[in-house]
Design a protein around this motif. Structure first.
Motif, PDB file in Angstrom:
ATOM      1  N   THR A 379      -5.908  19.637  31.077  1.00 41.41           N
ATOM      2  CA  THR A 379      -6.521  19.612  29.746  1.00 41.41           C
ATOM      3  C   THR A 379      -5.643  20.420  28.816  1.00 41.41           C
ATOM      4  O   THR A 379      -4.798  21.183  29.258  1.00 41.41           O
ATOM      5  N   PRO A 380      -5.857  20.262  27.487  1.00 43.17           N
ATOM      6  CA  PRO A 380      -5.047  21.056  26.561  1.00 43.17           C
ATOM      7  C   PRO A 380      -5.190  22.560  26.804  1.00 43.17           C
ATOM      8  O   PRO A 380      -4.305  23.335  26.489  1.00 43.17           O
ATOM      9  N   GLU A 381      -6.341  22.934  27.388  1.00 42.75           N
ATOM     10  CA  GLU A 381      -6.544  24.362  27.643  1.00 42.75           C
ATOM     11  C   GLU A 381      -5.836  24.812  28.907  1.00 42.75           C
ATOM     12  O   GLU A 381      -5.804  25.988  29.223  1.00 42.75           O
ATOM     13  N   GLY A 382      -5.312  23.877  29.678  1.00 42.95           N
ATOM     14  CA  GLY A 382      -4.590  24.239  30.875  1.00 42.95           C
ATOM     15  C   GLY A 382      -5.358  23.994  32.145  1.00 42.95           C
ATOM     16  O   GLY A 382      -4.830  24.257  33.240  1.00 42.95           O
ATOM     17  N   GLY A 383      -6.579  23.546  32.073  1.00 42.67           N
ATOM     18  CA  GLY A 383      -7.338  23.282  33.267  1.00 42.67           C
ATOM     19  C   GLY A 383      -6.831  22.043  34.001  1.00 42.67           C
ATOM     20  O   GLY A 383      -6.411  21.055  33.390  1.00 42.67           O
ATOM     21  N   VAL A 384      -6.801  22.044  35.346  1.00 41.76           N
ATOM     22  CA  VAL A 384      -6.301  20.936  36.163  1.00 41.76           C
ATOM     23  C   VAL A 384      -7.433  19.906  36.326  1.00 41.76           C
ATOM     24  O   VAL A 384      -8.582  20.260  36.647  1.00 41.76           O
ATOM     25  N   ILE A 385      -7.109  18.580  36.082  1.00 48.44           N
ATOM     26  CA  ILE A 385      -8.070  17.477  36.230  1.00 48.44           C
ATOM     27  C   ILE A 385      -7.993  17.023  37.670  1.00 48.44           C
ATOM     28  O   ILE A 385      -6.975  16.540  38.127  1.00 48.44           O
ATOM     29  N   ARG A 386      -9.094  17.234  38.411  1.00 50.23           N
ATOM     30  CA  ARG A 386      -9.145  16.787  39.786  1.00 50.23           C
ATOM     31  C   ARG A 386     -10.086  15.589  39.981  1.00 50.23           C
ATOM     32  O   ARG A 386     -10.066  14.946  41.022  1.00 50.23           O
ATOM     33  N   ASP A 387     -10.919  15.294  38.927  1.00 52.58           N
ATOM     34  CA  ASP A 387     -11.908  14.195  39.053  1.00 52.58           C
ATOM     35  C   ASP A 387     -11.881  13.423  37.753  1.00 52.58           C
ATOM     36  O   ASP A 387     -11.882  14.006  36.666  1.00 52.58           O
ATOM     37  N   ALA A 388     -11.881  12.052  37.852  1.00 56.12           N
ATOM     38  CA  ALA A 388     -11.824  11.215  36.658  1.00 56.12           C
ATOM     39  C   ALA A 388     -13.046  11.435  35.801  1.00 56.12           C
ATOM     40  O   ALA A 388     -13.020  11.231  34.577  1.00 56.12           O
ATOM     41  N   ALA A 389     -14.127  11.891  36.415  1.00 57.28           N
ATOM     42  CA  ALA A 389     -15.347  12.096  35.652  1.00 57.28           C
ATOM     43  C   ALA A 389     -15.200  13.249  34.686  1.00 57.28           C
ATOM     44  O   ALA A 389     -16.034  13.427  33.798  1.00 57.28           O
ATOM     45  N   GLN A 390     -14.149  14.065  34.874  1.00 58.84           N
ATOM     46  CA  GLN A 390     -13.943  15.195  33.997  1.00 58.84           C
ATOM     47  C   GLN A 390     -13.382  14.772  32.641  1.00 58.84           C
ATOM     48  O   GLN A 390     -13.326  15.590  31.718  1.00 58.84           O
ATOM     49  N   VAL A 391     -12.977  13.482  32.510  1.00 61.28           N
ATOM     50  CA  VAL A 391     -12.274  13.029  31.314  1.00 61.28           C
ATOM     51  C   VAL A 391     -13.087  11.919  30.668  1.00 61.28           C
ATOM     52  O   VAL A 391     -13.626  11.042  31.350  1.00 61.28           O
ATOM     53  N   SER A 392     -13.179  11.946  29.377  1.00 64.67           N
ATOM     54  CA  SER A 392     -13.825  10.895  28.583  1.00 64.67           C
ATOM     55  C   SER A 392     -12.757  10.202  27.770  1.00 64.67           C
ATOM     56  O   SER A 392     -11.657  10.739  27.542  1.00 64.67           O
ATOM     57  N   ALA A 393     -13.104   9.013  27.310  1.00 65.65           N
ATOM     58  CA  ALA A 393     -12.152   8.230  26.511  1.00 65.65           C
ATOM     59  C   ALA A 393     -11.839   8.996  25.250  1.00 65.65           C
ATOM     60  O   ALA A 393     -12.718   9.560  24.615  1.00 65.65           O
ATOM     61  N   GLY A 394     -10.576   9.094  24.957  1.00 61.51           N
ATOM     62  CA  GLY A 394     -10.115   9.757  23.749  1.00 61.51           C
ATOM     63  C   GLY A 394      -9.733  11.213  23.961  1.00 61.51           C
ATOM     64  O   GLY A 394      -9.249  11.871  23.026  1.00 61.51           O
ATOM     65  N   ASP A 395     -10.002  11.713  25.191  1.00 55.75           N
ATOM     66  CA  ASP A 395      -9.619  13.125  25.422  1.00 55.75           C
ATOM     67  C   ASP A 395      -8.095  13.255  25.508  1.00 55.75           C
ATOM     68  O   ASP A 395      -7.407  12.399  26.071  1.00 55.75           O
ATOM     69  N   ALA A 396      -7.621  14.361  24.924  1.00 57.35           N
ATOM     70  CA  ALA A 396      -6.170  14.636  24.987  1.00 57.35           C
ATOM     71  C   ALA A 396      -5.842  15.217  26.366  1.00 57.35           C
ATOM     72  O   ALA A 396      -6.594  16.021  26.905  1.00 57.35           O
ATOM     73  N   LEU A 397      -4.727  14.780  26.889  1.00 56.11           N
ATOM     74  CA  LEU A 397      -4.314  15.228  28.222  1.00 56.11           C
ATOM     75  C   LEU A 397      -2.846  15.644  28.190  1.00 56.11           C
ATOM     76  O   LEU A 397      -2.074  15.205  27.353  1.00 56.11           O
ATOM     77  N   ARG A 398      -2.516  16.525  29.155  1.00 57.81           N
ATOM     78  CA  ARG A 398      -1.103  16.892  29.330  1.00 57.81           C
ATOM     79  C   ARG A 398      -0.745  16.628  30.763  1.00 57.81           C
ATOM     80  O   ARG A 398      -1.406  17.120  31.689  1.00 57.81           O
ATOM     81  N   ILE A 399       0.310  15.850  30.942  1.00 57.01           N
ATOM     82  CA  ILE A 399       0.706  15.433  32.285  1.00 57.01           C
ATOM     83  C   ILE A 399       2.024  16.124  32.620  1.00 57.01           C
ATOM     84  O   ILE A 399       3.008  15.990  31.900  1.00 57.01           O
ATOM     85  N   ARG A 400       2.008  16.917  33.708  1.00 55.07           N
ATOM     86  CA  ARG A 400       3.211  17.647  34.152  1.00 55.07           C
ATOM     87  C   ARG A 400       3.867  16.859  35.253  1.00 55.07           C
ATOM     88  O   ARG A 400       3.231  16.516  36.264  1.00 55.07           O
ATOM     89  N   VAL A 401       5.133  16.479  35.032  1.00 55.59           N
ATOM     90  CA  VAL A 401       5.927  15.783  36.034  1.00 55.59           C
ATOM     91  C   VAL A 401       7.019  16.730  36.495  1.00 55.59           C
ATOM     92  O   VAL A 401       7.091  17.881  36.060  1.00 55.59           O
ATOM     93  N   ALA A 402       7.863  16.255  37.357  1.00 59.75           N
ATOM     94  CA  ALA A 402       8.891  17.145  37.923  1.00 59.75           C
ATOM     95  C   ALA A 402       9.781  17.730  36.853  1.00 59.75           C
ATOM     96  O   ALA A 402      10.197  18.887  36.930  1.00 59.75           O
ATOM     97  N   ARG A 403      10.065  17.007  35.802  1.00 56.32           N
ATOM     98  CA  ARG A 403      10.989  17.497  34.780  1.00 56.32           C
ATOM     99  C   ARG A 403      10.358  17.288  33.409  1.00 56.32           C
ATOM    100  O   ARG A 403      10.632  16.342  32.708  1.00 56.32           O
ATOM    101  N   GLY A 404       9.405  18.145  33.023  1.00 59.41           N
ATOM    102  CA  GLY A 404       8.832  18.137  31.685  1.00 59.41           C
ATOM    103  C   GLY A 404       7.365  17.780  31.668  1.00 59.41           C
ATOM    104  O   GLY A 404       6.740  17.519  32.713  1.00 59.41           O
ATOM    105  N   ASP A 405       6.756  17.799  30.440  1.00 62.30           N
ATOM    106  CA  ASP A 405       5.354  17.492  30.221  1.00 62.30           C
ATOM    107  C   ASP A 405       5.248  16.243  29.355  1.00 62.30           C
ATOM    108  O   ASP A 405       6.117  15.978  28.504  1.00 62.30           O
TER     109      ASP A 405
END
Length: 411
Positions: A379-405
């Motif tokens: 989440t934008p606050e830094g919390g890790v998403i472990r369940d799809a139910a934690q996210v609603s349509a339109g929520d902003a997300l940050r995805i960390r990959v091996a080289r960048g966000d």
């Protein structure tokens, strides 16, 4: 003018006199004469002075040299002639005399009846008694004597007005030490004036700060001539003298008491001149010998030290000083080799352990997972998403990959 009181009104006794009722001299003088006339004849000893002859009488002064007191006396001329010697100044006599008051002149004198010369035995006995008395007081003790200065600044000299004593002292002292200075007091060294003049000269010279030694000199003489130098007053003055004192009376057989109380007794004035100053020529020779001795001693010491240095330098350890370091250099080399091997072993073991830990860290690290294509959604606050139910349509997300966000929105 005040009139003398009438005879009938004079006081009867001396205690009754007053300023208003005095005795006239003509009344007092006979009374003194009456009193003195009752005194008995006495034997008295003294030294004769001021001898004068007039008709059948000899007039003289009888003096006590010890206390410097004197009294007038007369003698029948026949008694003086019967003495068998010339009655001159300085003669010591014993007179049998009766005190007599001269009313008109108001003076006292002794009317002599008999006279005898003081014998040599009597003089010797009295001199010996005085000597013993002064010795008991400690005036002759050796611990009272002080050494003479090596080089006196000024020498005080008490000597006769005429005679060879002054020449002998000054000449011999000057010959030995030309720079010596003298402060000379010329006195009478024989007769009734010898004691007071010599005593005064000693005291005067003792009071001069620059005088370092005092010499009392006389060129010998008879026993009677030297009696002043055994006089108690003179001997005590010499004992009280703070300046070192040399007695140079020059009489070997009968030593006067001054010799015993002096700090140094010279046999003659010549001996005194040689004793009070050093011999300049002898001192110069002694100084030259001392310099030669010191130079030889220094040369011997330097020669010994040079020999010691040559001996020390000839030793192997000083010929090749680096040889003494060889055993230590080998020990240091072996120590360095052992230290290098030990350090290499430690570093090798530490390197292997580091590699193992690095491999384990990499295997367990999330980055390794991301490298295999996985991603971490937050989440934008830094919390890790472990369940799809934690996210609603339109929520902003940050995805960390091996080289960048990656910024993303849920649909």
């Amino acid at each position: 003018m005040t009139e003398s009181p009438a005879p009938h009104s004079l006081p009867a006794t001396a205690g009754e006199t007053s300023a208003e009722r005095p005795w006239p001299v003509r009344h007092l003088s006979p009374k003194i004469g009456d009193f003195i006339s009752r005194l008995p004849a006495v034997w008295v000893e003294g030294q004769v002075l001021n001898v004068k002859r007039w008709r059948h009488l000899v007039f003289l002064t009888l003096r006590d040299t010890d206390e410097n007191m004197s009294i007038s006396a007369t003698l029948p001329a026949r008694e003086a002639e019967a003495l068998g010697i010339d009655l001159v100044d300085g003669t010591r006599v014993v007179i049998h005399a009766k005190p007599e008051w001269w009313t008109r002149s108001g003076s006292l004198q002794l009317a002599g009846r008999e006279v005898r010369q003081v014998g040599l035995g009597d003089l010797l006995a009295r001199l010996e008694a005085l000597k013993e008395a002064l010795a008991r007081e400690g005036l002759f003790d050796l611990d009272r004597k002080v050494p003479l200065p090596f080089i006196p600044r000024t020498v005080g000299l008490v000597c006769a007005t005429q005679g060879d004593a002054e020449h002998d002292v000054v000449e011999n002292a000057t010959r030995r030490w030309p720079g010596v200075h003298f402060e000379i007091r010329r006195v009478t060294v024989q007769g009734p004036r010898a004691v007071p003049e010599t005593t005064a000269a000693i005291r005067e010279l003792d009071s001069v700060p620059d005088i370092d030694v005092i010499v009392v000199a006389r060129g010998g003489g008879s026993f009677e001539d030297l009696l002043p130098f055994s006089d108690e007053a003179l001997v005590r003055a010499a004992a009280a003298c703070e300046t070192p004192l040399v007695s140079a009376i020059g009489h070997e057989k009968d030593s006067p008491l001054l010799d015993l109380v002096a700090d140094y007794r010279a046999s003659t004035p010549t001996d005194a001149g040689k004793r009070i100053v050093p011999d300049a020529a002898a001192e110069a020779q002694g100084l030259a010998r001392a310099r030669r001795t010191m130079a030889a001693a220094v040369e011997r010491h330097v020669a010994r030290e040079m020999l010691g240095l040559r001996t020390m330098r000839s030793r192997p350890v000083l010929a090749r000083p680096e040889a003494m370091l060889a055993p230590y250099a080998e020990a240091v080399a072996r120590g360095r080799e052992r230290s290098t091997r030990a350090m290499t072993g430690v570093l090798d073991r530490a390197g292997a352990s580091t590699r193992e830990l690095t491999a384990s860290l990499r295997a367990l690290s999330p980055l390794s997972t991301l490298e295999r294509g996985f991603a971490v959604v937050r989440t934008p606050e830094g919390g890790v998403i472990r369940d799809a139910a934690q996210v609603s349509a339109g929520d902003a997300l940050r995805i960390r990959v091996a080289r960048g966000d990656i910024e993303a929105t849920a649909r």
